[in-house]
Write a protein that holds these residues in place. Structure first.
Motif, short mmCIF file in Angstrom:
data_model
loop_
_atom_site.label_atom_id
_atom_site.label_comp_id
_atom_site.label_asym_id
_atom_site.label_seq_id
_atom_site.Cartn_x
_atom_site.Cartn_y
_atom_site.Cartn_z
N SER A 104 17.44 -11.84 -36.41
CA SER A 104 17.70 -12.43 -37.72
C SER A 104 17.38 -13.91 -37.63
CB SER A 104 19.16 -12.23 -38.13
OG SER A 104 19.53 -10.87 -38.08
N ALA A 105 16.28 -14.32 -38.27
CA ALA A 105 15.81 -15.70 -38.14
C ALA A 105 15.84 -16.42 -39.48
CB ALA A 105 14.38 -15.71 -37.58
N TYR A 106 16.16 -17.70 -39.42
CA TYR A 106 16.07 -18.57 -40.59
C TYR A 106 15.17 -19.74 -40.25
CZ TYR A 106 17.12 -22.35 -43.79
OH TYR A 106 16.99 -23.39 -44.66
N SER A 107 14.13 -19.96 -41.05
CA SER A 107 13.16 -21.03 -40.80
C SER A 107 13.26 -22.09 -41.87
CB SER A 107 11.74 -20.47 -40.76
OG SER A 107 11.56 -19.62 -39.65
N ALA A 108 13.63 -23.31 -41.46
CA ALA A 108 13.81 -24.41 -42.39
C ALA A 108 12.63 -25.37 -42.41
CB ALA A 108 15.08 -25.18 -42.05
N VAL A 207 20.93 -25.71 -44.91
CA VAL A 207 20.42 -27.08 -44.93
C VAL A 207 20.52 -27.77 -43.57
CG1 VAL A 207 20.86 -27.43 -47.38
CG2 VAL A 207 22.68 -27.92 -45.74
N ASP A 208 21.32 -27.23 -42.66
CA ASP A 208 21.47 -27.86 -41.34
C ASP A 208 20.31 -27.58 -40.40
OD1 ASP A 208 23.84 -29.03 -42.04
OD2 ASP A 208 25.10 -27.45 -41.20
N GLY A 209 19.45 -26.63 -40.72
CA GLY A 209 18.29 -26.38 -39.87
C GLY A 209 18.14 -24.93 -39.44
N SER A 210 17.04 -24.68 -38.73
CA SER A 210 16.66 -23.33 -38.33
C SER A 210 17.57 -22.77 -37.23
CB SER A 210 15.22 -23.32 -37.81
OG SER A 210 14.33 -23.86 -38.77
N PHE A 211 17.70 -21.45 -37.22
CA PHE A 211 18.40 -20.78 -36.13
C PHE A 211 18.02 -19.30 -36.14
CE2 PHE A 211 21.29 -20.56 -39.76
CZ PHE A 211 21.77 -19.26 -39.73
N ALA A 222 22.97 -16.59 -30.35
CA ALA A 222 22.39 -17.43 -31.38
C ALA A 222 21.60 -18.56 -30.74
CB ALA A 222 23.48 -18.01 -32.29
N TRP A 223 20.44 -18.82 -31.30
CA TRP A 223 19.59 -19.92 -30.83
C TRP A 223 19.42 -20.91 -31.96
CZ3 TRP A 223 17.55 -22.40 -26.87
CH2 TRP A 223 16.47 -23.25 -27.08
N SER A 224 19.77 -22.15 -31.70
CA SER A 224 19.64 -23.21 -32.69
C SER A 224 18.60 -24.20 -32.22
CB SER A 224 21.00 -23.91 -32.88
OG SER A 224 20.89 -24.96 -33.82
N SER A 225 17.54 -24.37 -33.00
CA SER A 225 16.46 -25.27 -32.61
C SER A 225 16.89 -26.72 -32.74
CB SER A 225 15.23 -25.02 -33.50
OG SER A 225 14.79 -23.69 -33.39
N GLY A 230 16.85 -27.07 -27.63
CA GLY A 230 17.67 -26.28 -28.52
C GLY A 230 18.95 -25.88 -27.82
N ARG A 231 19.69 -24.99 -28.43
CA ARG A 231 20.97 -24.57 -27.85
C ARG A 231 21.11 -23.06 -27.98
NH1 ARG A 231 25.46 -26.99 -26.30
NH2 ARG A 231 24.64 -29.01 -26.96
N LEU A 232 21.46 -22.42 -26.87
CA LEU A 232 21.70 -20.99 -26.85
C LEU A 232 23.20 -20.76 -26.84
CD1 LEU A 232 20.48 -18.13 -26.65
CD2 LEU A 232 20.62 -18.36 -24.16
N VAL A 233 23.70 -20.02 -27.80
CA VAL A 233 25.13 -19.78 -27.95
C VAL A 233 25.41 -18.31 -27.66
CG1 VAL A 233 27.08 -19.81 -29.54
CG2 VAL A 233 25.33 -21.60 -29.67
N SER A 234 26.36 -18.05 -26.76
CA SER A 234 26.70 -16.68 -26.41
C SER A 234 28.16 -16.34 -26.74
CB SER A 234 26.46 -16.43 -24.92
OG SER A 234 27.22 -17.33 -24.13
#
Length: 271
Positions: A104-108, A207-211, A222-225, A230-234
């Motif tokens: 599930s990706a969101y591209s900002a 609005v905070d950005g892609s993830f 979850a991966w936050s660019s 970036g940051r990998l959240v487990s």
């Protein structure tokens, strides 16, 4: 060299946590099976925690602190690891991506790598001027798209993307038109969902950005660019926050058919 030998606790907090888990377990003359019973997981999960191939969840760290009376040691160490930058996060993320059941990706700002054409990716990578081997980087990015050709591809790959991303002429009108055509084609594939957020919806949960959220079996990541990485959240609690945010973004997105109509309109405008 074993996985344990590759751990670097002096420079990686997650590795420090993995080593401490093993040390404290052995000091108590416990087996991995004993820890598995304490944390209500299977033996292989504990093995993965100790080898650094999986991250100890916050809830399990709290359980160990309570049962072992370690005065918050594992909880504090995990919090430190979560807040620290890990240069290997992206490598770990792509390994998870390759095995994912759903994505599930969101591209900002740009189209997600799994949906990029080669020319679009090349224009982005060359324009960023952060790698010397542009063609090598393009090839690596294109290789990630092989997940669609797996014997058992992901059950679902879902992309939410801002309309402004679709309008940016990355690489020029011809390259961008081909990219939009690729999205239109991908949107017809089984298991692929593409929905746009119209410009009229200027304020929304993204609005905070892609993830990106990945699911492998019962586990989610979850991966936050971010700039420079970036940051990998487990941690399940934090991943759930990303999942709720993703749902809110979807509430404001255009339907699949309306998104296809938008893609066609933008392609015509770029002729």
């Amino acid at each position: 060299m074993s996985r344990l030998d590759r751990l670097d606790p002096d420079h990686n907090v997650w590795h420090w946590l993995a080593v401490d888990l093993r040390v404290w377990r052995l000091e108590r003359n416990l087996s991995q099976a004993d820890v598995a019973r304490i944390c209500d997981v299977d033996n292989s999960t504990v093995s993965n925690w100790e080898s650094g191939t999986a991250k100890l969840p916050q809830r399990r760290a709290e359980t160990l602190d309570r049962v072992w009376k370690t005065r918050g040691h594992f909880t504090r160490l995990r919090t430190l690891a979560e807040s620290s930058h890990d240069p290997n996060w992206f490598d770990q993320y792509t390994q998870y991506e390759e095995r994912s059941d759903t994505i599930s990706a969101y591209s900002a700002l740009t189209i997600h790598a799994l949906f990029q054409t080669e020319d679009y990716a090349r224009a982005l990578i060359a324009g960023a001027q952060i790698v010397d081997d542009v063609e090598g980087a393009v090839a690596t990015r294109m290789a990630r798209q092989e997940i669609f050709n797996r014997p058992e591809p992901p059950d679902e790959v879902r992309l939410y993307v801002r309309q402004t991303v679709l309008e940016d002429p990355v690489g020029g009108p011809e390259v961008m038109r081909a990219q939009l055509a690729h999205l239109l084609d991908m949107s017809q594939h089984r298991g692929v969902v593409i929905r746009a957020l119209a410009k009229s919806k200027a304020t929304h949960a993204g609005v905070d950005g892609s993830f990106t959220i990945l699911r492998i079996g019962q586990a989610e990541y979850a991966w936050s660019s971010a700039v420079g990485g970036g940051r990998l959240v487990s941690d399940p609690v934090r991943v759930r926050e990303y999942r709720l945010q993703y749902g809110r973004i979807g509430d404001d997105a255009l339907s699949r058919d309306s998104t296809r109509s938008l893609l066609r309109e933008l392609m015509e405008a770029m002729k």
